[in-house]
Design an enzyme around this catalytic site. Structure first.
Site, PDB file in Angstrom:
ATOM      1  N   ASP A  37     -36.879 -89.428  43.573  1.00  0.00           N
ATOM      2  CA  ASP A  37     -35.909 -90.350  44.171  1.00  0.00           C
ATOM      3  C   ASP A  37     -35.050 -89.617  45.189  1.00  0.00           C
ATOM      4  OD1 ASP A  37     -34.293 -92.476  44.736  1.00  0.00           O
ATOM      5  OD2 ASP A  37     -33.745 -92.902  42.663  1.00  0.00           O
ATOM      6  N   ASP A  38     -35.159 -90.001  46.434  1.00  0.00           N
ATOM      7  CA  ASP A  38     -34.358 -89.431  47.526  1.00  0.00           C
ATOM      8  C   ASP A  38     -34.731 -87.980  47.852  1.00  0.00           C
ATOM      9  OD1 ASP A  38     -33.081 -91.851  47.310  1.00  0.00           O
ATOM     10  OD2 ASP A  38     -31.056 -91.036  47.060  1.00  0.00           O
ATOM     11  N   CYS A  76     -34.262 -97.268  48.084  1.00  0.00           N
ATOM     12  CA  CYS A  76     -34.883 -97.185  46.753  1.00  0.00           C
ATOM     13  C   CYS A  76     -35.627 -98.460  46.337  1.00  0.00           C
ATOM     14  CB  CYS A  76     -33.818 -96.905  45.697  1.00  0.00           C
ATOM     15  SG  CYS A  76     -32.872 -95.405  45.969  1.00  0.00           S
ATOM     16  N   ARG A  80     -39.816 -99.137  46.055  1.00  0.00           N
ATOM     17  CA  ARG A  80     -40.542 -99.369  44.793  1.00  0.00           C
ATOM     18  C   ARG A  80     -41.354-100.664  44.876  1.00  0.00           C
ATOM     19  NH1 ARG A  80     -37.907 -95.420  41.676  1.00  0.00           N
ATOM     20  NH2 ARG A  80     -36.772 -94.399  43.360  1.00  0.00           N
ATOM     21  N   LYS A 129     -37.097 -95.089  36.733  1.00  0.00           N
ATOM     22  CA  LYS A 129     -36.294 -96.093  37.445  1.00  0.00           C
ATOM     23  C   LYS A 129     -37.124 -97.261  37.951  1.00  0.00           C
ATOM     24  CE  LYS A 129     -33.700 -96.202  41.824  1.00  0.00           C
ATOM     25  NZ  LYS A 129     -32.904 -95.349  42.732  1.00  0.00           N
ATOM     26  N   HIS A 131     -35.668-100.874  39.326  1.00  0.00           N
ATOM     27  CA  HIS A 131     -34.937-101.332  40.516  1.00  0.00           C
ATOM     28  C   HIS A 131     -35.546-102.546  41.215  1.00  0.00           C
ATOM     29  CE1 HIS A 131     -31.695 -99.636  43.437  1.00  0.00           C
ATOM     30  NE2 HIS A 131     -31.355-100.766  42.834  1.00  0.00           N
ATOM     31  N   SER A 154     -30.444 -97.751  39.885  1.00  0.00           N
ATOM     32  CA  SER A 154     -30.104 -96.372  40.250  1.00  0.00           C
ATOM     33  C   SER A 154     -29.148 -95.725  39.256  1.00  0.00           C
ATOM     34  CB  SER A 154     -29.469 -96.337  41.645  1.00  0.00           C
ATOM     35  OG  SER A 154     -30.430 -96.703  42.602  1.00  0.00           O
ATOM     36  N   HIS A 249     -31.758 -88.110  42.869  1.00  0.00           N
ATOM     37  CA  HIS A 249     -30.797 -89.094  43.405  1.00  0.00           C
ATOM     38  C   HIS A 249     -29.435 -88.747  42.820  1.00  0.00           C
ATOM     39  CE1 HIS A 249     -28.710 -92.960  43.714  1.00  0.00           C
ATOM     40  NE2 HIS A 249     -29.705 -93.487  44.412  1.00  0.00           N
ATOM     41  N   ASP A 301     -39.392 -91.766  47.302  1.00  0.00           N
ATOM     42  CA  ASP A 301     -39.189 -93.175  47.675  1.00  0.00           C
ATOM     43  C   ASP A 301     -38.513 -93.357  49.028  1.00  0.00           C
ATOM     44  OD1 ASP A 301     -36.657 -92.284  46.843  1.00  0.00           O
ATOM     45  OD2 ASP A 301     -36.097 -94.259  46.070  1.00  0.00           O
ATOM     46  N   ASN A 302     -37.797 -92.330  49.482  1.00  0.00           N
ATOM     47  CA  ASN A 302     -37.126 -92.404  50.800  1.00  0.00           C
ATOM     48  C   ASN A 302     -36.587 -91.016  51.115  1.00  0.00           C
ATOM     49  OD1 ASN A 302     -35.008 -94.191  48.784  1.00  0.00           O
ATOM     50  ND2 ASN A 302     -34.224 -92.287  49.655  1.00  0.00           N
ATOM     51  N   LYS A 322     -32.085 -91.148  54.610  1.00  0.00           N
ATOM     52  CA  LYS A 322     -32.184 -92.385  53.825  1.00  0.00           C
ATOM     53  C   LYS A 322     -31.436 -93.538  54.490  1.00  0.00           C
ATOM     54  CE  LYS A 322     -30.702 -94.132  49.257  1.00  0.00           C
ATOM     55  NZ  LYS A 322     -30.334 -93.716  47.890  1.00  0.00           N
TER      56      LYS A 322
END
Ligand code: MG
Length: 482
Positions: A37-38, A76, A80, A129, A131, A154, A249, A301-302, A322
């Site tokens: 994540d991130d 995020c 997904r 996660k 989301h 998140s 994240h 994811d980003n 992001k």
């Protein structure tokens, strides 16, 4: 949509599956998707990180393929949605981040990778996660996963968010979060939240709350332990594991065995723990002699969440972070490992994306695609031989305005096509200024607008972008709603 129509559509998909799926001589391969994540484009050893050690993922890349033009989505939630449904998330109205107690989520007619693979008898599990809506009907175990253990959204959507308004006698956890955020330089873009904005953060096992406001330093370890158990338990049947780590994240919580190990601080500690986790998964596959029957994908994811300063990642040579459609916001690390199917050491700069994982999984499993339009393409031809071309002529970059909505309210869903890429060329389409053209082969940092030198290229890309966007908006599918 009335329930009868839903049943009809699901029945149609099931009968299509029975028609298309053929028995195979060998079992279809297991599929494991590991999503950070991130994590920034530059935050792996094999992606050039000078200060984060990732020996296991680097080895995975040497034994498999690394895609250097691999696209997620800028945030995020949409990311997904894209990964799990094979669609640009505008198409299925999931182009924003859900907040706790949202009244919307993924629609029941959407088809996830897990649902595609269930048609071929896969055992499916999700860790981490989600989301895509936290109300019961939107949760993972109602969208193809046999089980889910993780967070519904998140890890910063909890009462210890650093931008919660100060109050006398507030909890030490909130004060600590605020102190850390101030140390990193995080300013939250001027946003503040009322004290009751985020409810207690539930760690879920399907519909059961396992813990409220859990100790997040244990999450990566808990997910890893459960991942290894799931692999061992399903060694004799095809399985799909979606391991969506909460780290790195913000807020960052490395496990006790990793805290303080990396020169890159907490951010590096979290990545190094995820690398160790990935290594244990690959080792377990080898021990069970499943290495030739499994595809493992590692991606993010980003791009990095830049406002968090040293608690954010690094996009390497790319511009932006992001939330943006500059390459640094949306282009992510991507490693594909499948000994016997993907040649060792393959590196490709051809366009590929998370939307391709669903059709790739379907092709590997011999499963039918969803009955509606998807945007992804099967990547196996690209991953099977060096020099192969992308299945995509173009990639389309949708930008979203991050809009947290009042609790219980409807989301404000604003998104626009903000860029298009065709091989080396990327045309950005700013809302209030002229389009800019970048040559990503010679200028991956998007620093030199060359629209004036190549007006025909710019014009052709702009016209293609408008055509695609118009066609897509004629086929939008609804968001799920309570
Ligand atoms: Mg993210």
């Amino acid at each position: 949509m009335p329930a009868s129509a839903t049943l009809t559509r699901r029945a149609l998909f099931a009968s299509l599956a029975a028609t298309v799926a053929r028995p195979q001589a060998t079992r279809p391969p297991n599929i494991i998707v590991i999503l950070a994540d991130d994590q920034g484009y530059g935050d792996l050893g094999c992606q050039g990180s000078p200060n984060i050690r990732t020996p296991h993922i680097d080895r995975m890349a040497r034994e498999g393929a690394r895609l250097t033009s691999f696209y997620a989505q800028p945030l995020c939630g949409p990311s997904r949605a894209a990964l799990l449904t094979g669609c640009y998330p505008v198409r299925n109205s999931l182009m924003f981040n859900h907040i706790p107690r949202a009244t919307t989520g993924i629609h029941e007619n959407e088809v996830t990778i897990a649902e595609v693979l269930k048609q071929r008898g896969y055992s499916t599990a999700m860790l981490g996660k989600w989301h895509l809506g936290d109300a019961p009907r939107f949760r993972p175990h109602r969208h193809g996963f046999d089980s889910w253990f993780g967070l519904p959204y998140s890890n910063d959507m909890w009462p210890f968010h650093p931008k919660i308004q100060r109050t006398p006698g507030e909890s030490p956890r909130l004060t600590a979060a605020r102190t850390r955020a101030e140390f990193t330089g995080y300013d939250g873009q001027g946003q503040t939240y009322p004290t009751d904005w985020f409810p207690d953060l539930p760690l879920m096992q399907n519909d059961e709350i396992v813990a409220l406001n859990p100790d997040q330093s244990k999450l990566t370890g808990q997910y890893t332990g459960r991942a290894l158990d799931f692999i061992r338990d399903n060694r004799s049947r095809p399985f799909f594991l979606y391991l969506a780590h909460n780290m790195p994240h913000a807020p960052l919580f490395p496990g006790a065995d990793f805290a303080g190990r990396s020169v890159r601080g907490r951010y590096g500690d979290c990545i190094e723990e995820i690398d160790d986790s990935t290594g244990r998964i690959l080792d377990t596959l080898r021990q069970l002699n499943l290495q030739n029957d499994t595809l493992v994908v590692y991606t993010s994811d980003n791009g990095p969440w830049a406002p968090y300063g040293i608690d954010a990642g690094n996009a390497g040579p790319l511009r932006g972070a992001k939330g943006s459609v500059w390459e640094g916001g949306i282009r992510v690390p991507a490693v594909f490992w499948a000994p016997g199917r993907i040649p060792a050491g393959l590196v490709s700069s051809e366009i590929a994306a998370t939307i391709d994982l669903l059709p790739t999984a379907a092709a590997l499993a011999g499963a039918p695609l969803p009955p509606h339009t998807i945007d992804g393409r099967n990547l196996m031809p690209l991953l099977s031989a060096s020099g192969a071309r992308s299945p995509h002529e173009n990639f389309y970059y949708y930008e979203v305005v991050l809009q947290y909505t009042p609790q219980g309210g409807r989301p404000v869903n604003h998104q626009r096509l903000a860029a298009i890429r065709n091989r080396q060329w990327k045309l950005t389409l700013p809302e209030r200024s002229q389009p800019q053209l970048f040559d990503l082969l010679g200028d991956v940092g998007e620093s030199r607008d060359c629209a004036a030198q190549h007006p025909a290229v710019a014009l052709s890309l702009q016209s293609e972008a408008e055509r695609f966007d118009k066609a897509l908006r004629g086929q939008l599918r609804p968001l799920g709603a309570l």
